[in-house]
Design an enzyme around this catalytic site. Sequence first.
Site, PDB file in Angstrom:
ATOM      1  N   HIS A 272      -9.397  -1.543  -8.470  1.00 52.27           N
ATOM      2  CA  HIS A 272      -9.592   0.168  -7.390  1.00 52.27           C
ATOM      3  C   HIS A 272      -8.033   1.208  -7.886  1.00 52.27           C
ATOM      4  O   HIS A 272      -9.457   2.476  -7.625  1.00 52.27           O
ATOM      5  CB  HIS A 272      -8.686  -0.832  -6.441  1.00 52.27           C
ATOM      6  CG  HIS A 272      -8.552   0.455  -5.092  1.00 52.27           C
ATOM      7  ND1 HIS A 272      -9.827   1.272  -4.201  1.00 52.27           N
ATOM      8  CD2 HIS A 272      -7.357   0.809  -4.199  1.00 52.27           C
ATOM      9  CE1 HIS A 272      -9.078   1.917  -4.105  1.00 52.27           C
ATOM     10  NE2 HIS A 272      -7.303   1.632  -3.308  1.00 52.27           N
TER      11      HIS A 272
ATOM     12  N   ASP B 205       1.005  -1.442   0.105  1.00 50.43           N
ATOM     13  CA  ASP B 205      -0.072   0.284  -0.147  1.00 50.43           C
ATOM     14  C   ASP B 205       0.602   1.227  -0.323  1.00 50.43           C
ATOM     15  O   ASP B 205       2.124   1.301   0.562  1.00 50.43           O
ATOM     16  CB  ASP B 205      -0.622  -0.304   1.075  1.00 50.43           C
ATOM     17  CG  ASP B 205      -1.889   0.658   0.917  1.00 50.43           C
ATOM     18  OD1 ASP B 205      -2.162   1.806  -0.370  1.00 50.43           O
ATOM     19  OD2 ASP B 205      -2.292   1.106   1.884  1.00 50.43           O
TER      20      ASP B 205
END
Length: 616
Positions: free
Chosen positions: A474, A335
């Site tokens: 995403h 991330d």
Amino acid sequence: MISIAHQNLKDHLGLWRTWRAYVPRPPPVQSPVPRAYIHAYVTQLKHPKVYVNVVQFNFLHIAGSRLRTSVSGGEPFPLEDVILLTGDFSTQHSALRHISSISYLQRGNSLKAESFAMELTIKFVVVAMSQQPIPAPTPVPALDLNNIQGDILSGLPKKTQTYFFFQITNVNLFRSQLTKLVPIVKTTAQVLKDRKAIDDHKKSGGKGLIKIVGVNIAFSHKGFAVLGIDDTNLTTTEPSFLQGQKENAQSLGDKGTGTTPNFLPDWDPKFLQDIHAVVLISGDSHDTVNKQFTAVKSIFGLVSGGQASIKEVTTIVGDVRPGKEDGHEHFGFLDGISNPAVIGFDKNPNPGPKPVRAGVLVTGHDGDLGNSASSPRPAWAVDGSYLTFRYLFQQVPEFNKFLADNPVPLPGLTKEEGSELLGARLVGRWKSGAPIDLAPFQDDPAIAADPQRINNFRYQAESTFQKMCPFAAHTRKTNPRADLEDFGPGISIEKNRITRRGVQFGPELTKDEIQTNKTQNGRGLLFACYSTSIENGFAFLQRSWANNASFPPAASQAGVNAGLDPLIGQGARSLVGTDPNTPATNLALPDFIIPRGGEYFFSPSIQGLKNTLASA
């Protein structure tokens, strides 16, 4: 060969042209060479080793006998952001013919074309011409790193982080006590020193972690109102900040009861209370952070015998995941890869999305759309940033089971590999961080480990199809890159960029959770992001991109509805494109991420804290 002489340039404005450069150079020109300045957009460049679908640059500058142009290109080709062309120019010959050399940067190394016997084709459109050079850009004011809170531009270094949410109960006392907090609020300049200390410790072979702690503070609109601070400039163009996140949760798609203005989101009850401010405390360990947290509570009179000016609403602790999962969120994906580089702050950024002007993240600077001549930021609101906080719970066992039950059925893949591919196509990256735009069907850890490649992609090759990456993945939903930048005349997404500073919370999966495929312990992400506009930043990304089944627009051109963002999209959850062989197939999705709280804050500058919010 297209020849564009100086006197005929105006005849070619707005026309597409192609030119070919080769080794022979023109004879010397005896007559004086007039100056000409051409402004153009290059749209295609080819040679045997490089292919650029779309290249855009700010200007083409021809001055006397020297031509220079800076262009920035996109995928698909392993090229960095800058191509430098140099060559000779004479009005007695083709204006764009006599290029004597080409050099280009590839993965940090300067390479030169061996010969112009190779074909070099550039398509361009001349959009303007003048007899005067383009004025030098206005110098960008330097960022005052001693005035900007440290989490905004660099991020407070952390292995653990505590969020302390509170209400102000005694205004005068709080403002007096705040003067004692300001000296320990960590600035960006101090964060950079901390990060250098960490790097030096690693390079010297030091063991363990060095002790580091950082404190920042931010206020909601309700907090400013309680303090009697006029924040009109912060609320005029930011209704989300004015309302507060609880009041505008329905517009984000959060589940709840009732309708606006009586909508009540299904949140943790503590977040249904008014929140006036939040203190962030980050550090290397729980011991370090807890000691600083005790000092903060002591400042505001929350220790035994103290006179309190605030009341705790809730405290949440987040921790970086252990071991090899460090840097990965709870679904297992690396991330925080694609935070924007900031002009004037980040030096030599790695290839990837275009750097943004400082005002996209820091108020009062170039790019801050809320700062205008008619309504400038007040001095106390310069060098600040809006902070969006979201309390997001992740259904990790259920997510893993969904992947296991719906593997992508590509030939040659095992069921487990098909499940991994489905996860990658939902997220837009493999768990390693490698983007599926560059590694569409199999993880490539080498890309993930290469800072020159991990973020250097644009979805350009699949602008109207989703063989490589689903429209609704995403990463594509929340940072669409070429899907907008190359759409029609091009739509800049600079104003929509945010920088994320979140951290995970909750334990690792237990054996029982793995066996039953059911969540039994709360875990997820303490999502935090900064920008100079909530409406253009977080709220826009959630409402107009993640929750919009028809975004990106290229999906409609392909005759499909992209579907919702498979992770954070709220609404009728489904998407297309998970199976590259049958990309129009729709896949229904359960809820994987559940919002349970949040608020919008503003992080003032150090001078704003010292001179406006605090009082002796």
